[in-house]
Design a protein around this motif. Structure first.
Motif, short mmCIF file in Angstrom:
data_model
loop_
_atom_site.label_atom_id
_atom_site.label_comp_id
_atom_site.label_asym_id
_atom_site.label_seq_id
_atom_site.Cartn_x
_atom_site.Cartn_y
_atom_site.Cartn_z
N LEU A 99 -1.36 -1.13 17.68
CA LEU A 99 -0.13 -1.89 17.66
C LEU A 99 0.32 -2.38 19.03
CD1 LEU A 99 1.86 0.25 15.08
CD2 LEU A 99 0.55 -1.81 14.66
N GLY A 100 -0.21 -1.76 20.06
CA GLY A 100 0.17 -2.20 21.41
C GLY A 100 1.55 -1.75 21.77
N THR A 104 -3.74 8.79 9.29
CA THR A 104 -3.57 8.40 7.90
C THR A 104 -2.17 8.81 7.47
OG1 THR A 104 -5.92 8.60 7.32
CG2 THR A 104 -4.34 8.73 5.52
N GLY A 105 -1.47 7.90 6.79
CA GLY A 105 -0.13 8.24 6.34
C GLY A 105 0.57 7.05 5.75
N CYS A 111 0.81 -1.22 0.00
CA CYS A 111 0.00 0.00 0.00
C CYS A 111 0.84 1.27 0.00
CB CYS A 111 -0.93 0.01 1.22
SG CYS A 111 -2.18 -1.30 1.16
N HIS A 112 0.30 2.29 -0.66
CA HIS A 112 0.93 3.60 -0.66
C HIS A 112 0.65 4.35 0.64
CE1 HIS A 112 0.07 2.71 -5.00
NE2 HIS A 112 1.33 3.04 -5.10
N ALA A 113 -0.52 4.11 1.22
CA ALA A 113 -0.92 4.81 2.45
C ALA A 113 -1.81 3.90 3.28
CB ALA A 113 -1.64 6.11 2.12
N ILE A 114 -1.94 4.23 4.56
CA ILE A 114 -2.74 3.44 5.49
C ILE A 114 -3.59 4.39 6.33
CG2 ILE A 114 -2.71 1.87 7.47
CD1 ILE A 114 -0.07 0.77 6.42
N ILE A 123 2.72 5.64 10.10
CA ILE A 123 1.76 4.91 10.94
C ILE A 123 2.48 4.16 12.06
CG2 ILE A 123 0.10 3.01 10.96
CD1 ILE A 123 -0.95 5.66 9.78
N GLN A 124 3.59 3.53 11.72
CA GLN A 124 4.33 2.78 12.73
C GLN A 124 4.90 3.69 13.82
OE1 GLN A 124 7.03 0.77 9.97
NE2 GLN A 124 6.12 -1.20 10.54
N ALA A 125 5.20 4.93 13.47
CA ALA A 125 5.78 5.87 14.43
C ALA A 125 4.73 6.66 15.21
CB ALA A 125 6.70 6.84 13.70
N ASN A 126 3.47 6.54 14.82
CA ASN A 126 2.41 7.33 15.44
C ASN A 126 2.02 6.76 16.80
OD1 ASN A 126 -0.45 8.19 16.04
ND2 ASN A 126 -0.11 9.36 14.16
#
Length: 244
Positions: free
Chosen positions: A243-244, A226-227, A212-215, A232-235
């Motif tokens: 993500l827990g 959204t990004g 995917c280009h974005a999630i 997303i992983q850093a949010n």
């Protein structure tokens, strides 16, 4: 950037329960967009509102600049939106070929189907999809005898039979083996050359990372973020919600 799907302020209420609370979502032509979130976050409700299986309580769903918020599923499909739900909807007694053929003929009128050119074009489409999704070798096999992976690939092929501009997939890798998931990723990636946009619900962030280009992340009916995958992983909000 041109927008193919533009969702604004989407809300869906079931009595006192709010399933969606002001969801915004945009997908550009040719974009692959992931939708993730914990169980009960509103993902399936959102997909139903996009496909017409549910009518939103408020807000708008625009497709290619046209408000389709209240259109029934068939009219949205004719405009170019195709959805595959998590639960399979194939006809098990028919062959893989016949299932894709029926899907390809879904929006053709009776008299159109009598035309030799229409029948020829349909046959070409069916053959192309069976080859593309590794189903050519089992084309004449009753669907009931196919593996779970083959049945899932068949349903994706059926969803593509109407040549949609936006394909929506609800957990297409559910129940698959590791190898089947890998192949599914390759098969979906091949759609990029066709210019078809993709919205995919998937619990496994690793699966959609390279696809995917974005999630977009949903939690309790609202968009958390959204990004890109790295964003997303850093949010921190995403980590807390999903993500827990």
């Amino acid at each position: 950037m041109t927008t193919l799907l533009d969702v604004r302020g989407l809300r869906k209420h079931y009595g006192p329960f709010t399933a969606l609370n002001g969801v915004d979502l945009s997908i550009a032509p040719g974009e692959f967009h992931g939708l993730i979130g914990p169980n009960g976050s509103g993902k399936s409700t959102l997909l139903k509102c996009l496909a017409g299986a549910e009518i939103p309580s408020s807000g708008t769903v625009a497709f290619d600049g046209v408000d389709v918020s209240t259109l029934p599923p068939a009219r949205r499909a004719r405009r170019g939106i195709s959805l595959k739900f998590q639960i399979t909807s194939v006809l098990p007694q028919l062959s893989a070929y016949e299932n894709v053929q029926l899907a390809a003929q879904a929006h053709a009128g009776f008299f159109q189907l009598l035309l030799s050119q229409v029948r020829h074009d349909t046959a070409v489409t069916v053959e192309q999809l069976l080859n593309q999704f590794r189903l050519a070798d089992v084309a004449d096999t009753p669907v009931a005898e196919l593996s779970h992976g083959h049945q899932q690939w068949l349903e994706i092929a059926m969803a593509l039979a109407i040549r949609p501009r936006l394909l929506i997939l609800d957990e297409p890798t559910s129940g698959m083996s590791v190898e089947e998931r890998r192949v599914t990723g390759e098969l979906l990636s091949s759609l990029k050359r066709d210019g078809c946009s993709l919205l995919i619900v998937e619990h496994d962030l690793e699966f959609i990372r390279d696809l995917c280009h974005a999630i977009t992340v949903l939690d309790q009916g609202e968009v958390v973020a959204t990004g890109s995958v790295s964003e997303i992983q850093a949010n921190q909000k995403v980590r807390e919600a999903y993500l827990g």
